[in-house]
Enzyme design. Structure first.
Site, mmCIF file in Angstrom:
data_model
loop_
_atom_site.group_PDB
_atom_site.id
_atom_site.type_symbol
_atom_site.label_atom_id
_atom_site.label_comp_id
_atom_site.label_asym_id
_atom_site.label_seq_id
_atom_site.Cartn_x
_atom_site.Cartn_y
_atom_site.Cartn_z
ATOM 1 N N ARG A 91 0.802 -1.226 0.000
ATOM 2 C CA ARG A 91 0.000 0.000 0.000
ATOM 3 C C ARG A 91 0.837 1.279 0.000
ATOM 4 N NH1 ARG A 91 -4.361 -1.249 4.591
ATOM 5 N NH2 ARG A 91 -2.672 -2.591 5.306
ATOM 6 N N LYS A 187 -18.254 9.280 -1.881
ATOM 7 C CA LYS A 187 -18.316 9.872 -0.541
ATOM 8 C C LYS A 187 -18.911 11.263 -0.598
ATOM 9 C CE LYS A 187 -14.595 7.947 2.127
ATOM 10 N NZ LYS A 187 -13.212 7.981 2.505
ATOM 11 N N ASP A 214 -13.696 -5.598 -1.669
ATOM 12 C CA ASP A 214 -12.499 -4.754 -1.554
ATOM 13 C C ASP A 214 -11.254 -5.639 -1.575
ATOM 14 O OD1 ASP A 214 -11.089 -2.412 -1.363
ATOM 15 O OD2 ASP A 214 -11.862 -1.818 0.580
ATOM 16 N N SER A 218 -8.845 -3.900 6.720
ATOM 17 C CA SER A 218 -7.832 -3.696 7.758
ATOM 18 C C SER A 218 -8.558 -3.404 9.074
ATOM 19 C CB SER A 218 -6.893 -2.563 7.332
ATOM 20 O OG SER A 218 -5.890 -2.388 8.287
HETATM 21 C C1 R5P Z 1 -7.721 1.252 0.511
HETATM 22 O O1 R5P Z 1 -7.378 1.884 -0.466
HETATM 23 C C2 R5P Z 1 -7.938 -0.212 0.475
HETATM 24 O O2 R5P Z 1 -8.386 -0.623 -0.778
HETATM 25 C C3 R5P Z 1 -8.921 -0.649 1.552
HETATM 26 O O3 R5P Z 1 -10.184 -0.060 1.273
HETATM 27 C C4 R5P Z 1 -8.449 -0.221 2.905
HETATM 28 O O4 R5P Z 1 -7.129 -0.674 3.125
HETATM 29 C C5 R5P Z 1 -9.360 -0.757 3.973
HETATM 30 O O5 R5P Z 1 -8.920 -0.302 5.214
HETATM 31 P P1 R5P Z 1 -9.885 -0.281 6.456
HETATM 32 O O6 R5P Z 1 -10.451 -1.641 6.620
HETATM 33 O O7 R5P Z 1 -8.985 0.098 7.610
HETATM 34 O O8 R5P Z 1 -10.938 0.754 6.218
#
Ligand code: R5P
Length: 294
Positions: A91, A187, A214, A218
């Site tokens: 990332r 958004k 997705d 995380s």
């Molecule tokens: C972000 O660009 C990724 O594609 C995921 O949407 C992101 O890493 C998700 O993170 P979290 O679960 O902390 O919202």
């Protein structure tokens, strides 16, 4: 060919060896008293060596195990394919702020300089970094067939949603398999309360089973917001699926509390929700890159 796995393989290495009809060898690992890691390849490869190492937390340790495995395999001079179901540091794919490193570049350049002949990744965050920093044959597996097959028969009137425009391609692939419509979420911030809401760009979720797709869950914040807003907009049920179940800081509770019916992921990172195996798609991708290095 010989497929090598470490204790981080989560079953993927052994499944891959079965699908490819090849020998499976488990690499020996230990940690020295000072914290340094040790690996040993106990049997030399017969033909191409396929090393399966997923680099989820603790990332630094697993990255070191990966590099050590590849260096050790190099002593026999046979071609090496690295299969990395979850690539750590993917990332940090650019310098978001001056002074930052491009961490994904470090990982990819290290793989190339250690002598990897081909690379197979699963749903890497921004595939363009691989294009940019790895010059041998590679594949980025999107496990959309496995995901669609898991949800076929569960979903009624499905609508597949991507959490943002950048994730639309993945949602489109899953939707194509399910024969369902797809859209991405946009958004908007309430100018008075400052509250952030998301809603589909063009389609209505009313009365539909919504599947949000997705690459990574995380903290679960992205999915939870999407789920809550979809339910408020009249979705019948909301399911969350991702390739990599990083799942930190109570992500599963956060998602279930947001009303998500079920959370499902592939097995690139072990977790209670990692129920879909990526091995079939990995096997196909390995066969493809083998054709390019033969
Ligand atoms: C972000 O660009 C990724 O594609 C995921 O949407 C992101 O890493 C998700 O993170 P979290 O679960 O902390 O919202």
């Amino acid at each position: 060919m010989t497929v090598y796995g470490l204790d981080s393989s989560n079953g993927i290495a052994a499944r891959l060896s079965r699908l490819l009809g090849d020998r499976y060898v488990m690499i020996e690992t230990k940690t020295f008293p000072d914290g340094e890691v040790y690996i040993r390849v106990p049997e030399k490869p017969e033909g191409v060596a396929i090393a399966v190492v997923s680099t989820y937390a603790p990332q630094e340790k697993r990255l070191m195990q990966l590099l050590m495995t590849l260096e050790a395999l190099g002593q026999w001079g046979t071609p090496i394919v690295a299969v990395i179901p979850y690539m750590a540091y993917a990332r940090q794919d650019k310098r978001f702020l001056e002074g930052e490193p491009i961490s994904a570049r470090i990982v990819l350049s290290a793989l190339e300089s250690i002598g990897v002949d081909a690379l197979v990744l699963v749903d890497v965050h921004q595939p363009h970094v691989v294009e940019e920093w790895f010059r041998e044959p590679w594949r980025n597996v999107i496990p959309y067939k496995e995901v669609a097959s898991y949800f076929r028969g569960i979903l009624e009137r499905p609508l597949v949603l991507a959490p943002d425009r950048g994730a639309l391609e993945r949602a489109k692939l899953v939707a194509g398999e399910l024969g369902a419509p797809y859209d991405f979420l946009v958004k908007e911030r309430d100018r008075v309360t400052g509250e952030v809401r998301v809603q589909p760009k063009s389609l209505s979720v009313e009365g539909r089973d919504v599947l949000i797709v997705d690459d990574i869950i995380s903290t679960g914040g992205t999915m939870a917001l999407a789920a809550r807003n979809s339910l408020e907009a009249g979705a019948r049920r909301v399911y969350a699926v991702c390739s990599h179940a990083v799942m930190v800081r109570g992500a599963l509770d956060r998602l279930l509390a947001a009303g998500v019916e079920d959370v499902v992921a592939t097995d690139t990172v072990p977790s209670p929700v990692s129920k879909i195996s990526v091995a079939p798609s990995l096997a196909e991708a390995v066969k493809e890159v083998l054709g390019e290095i033969a």
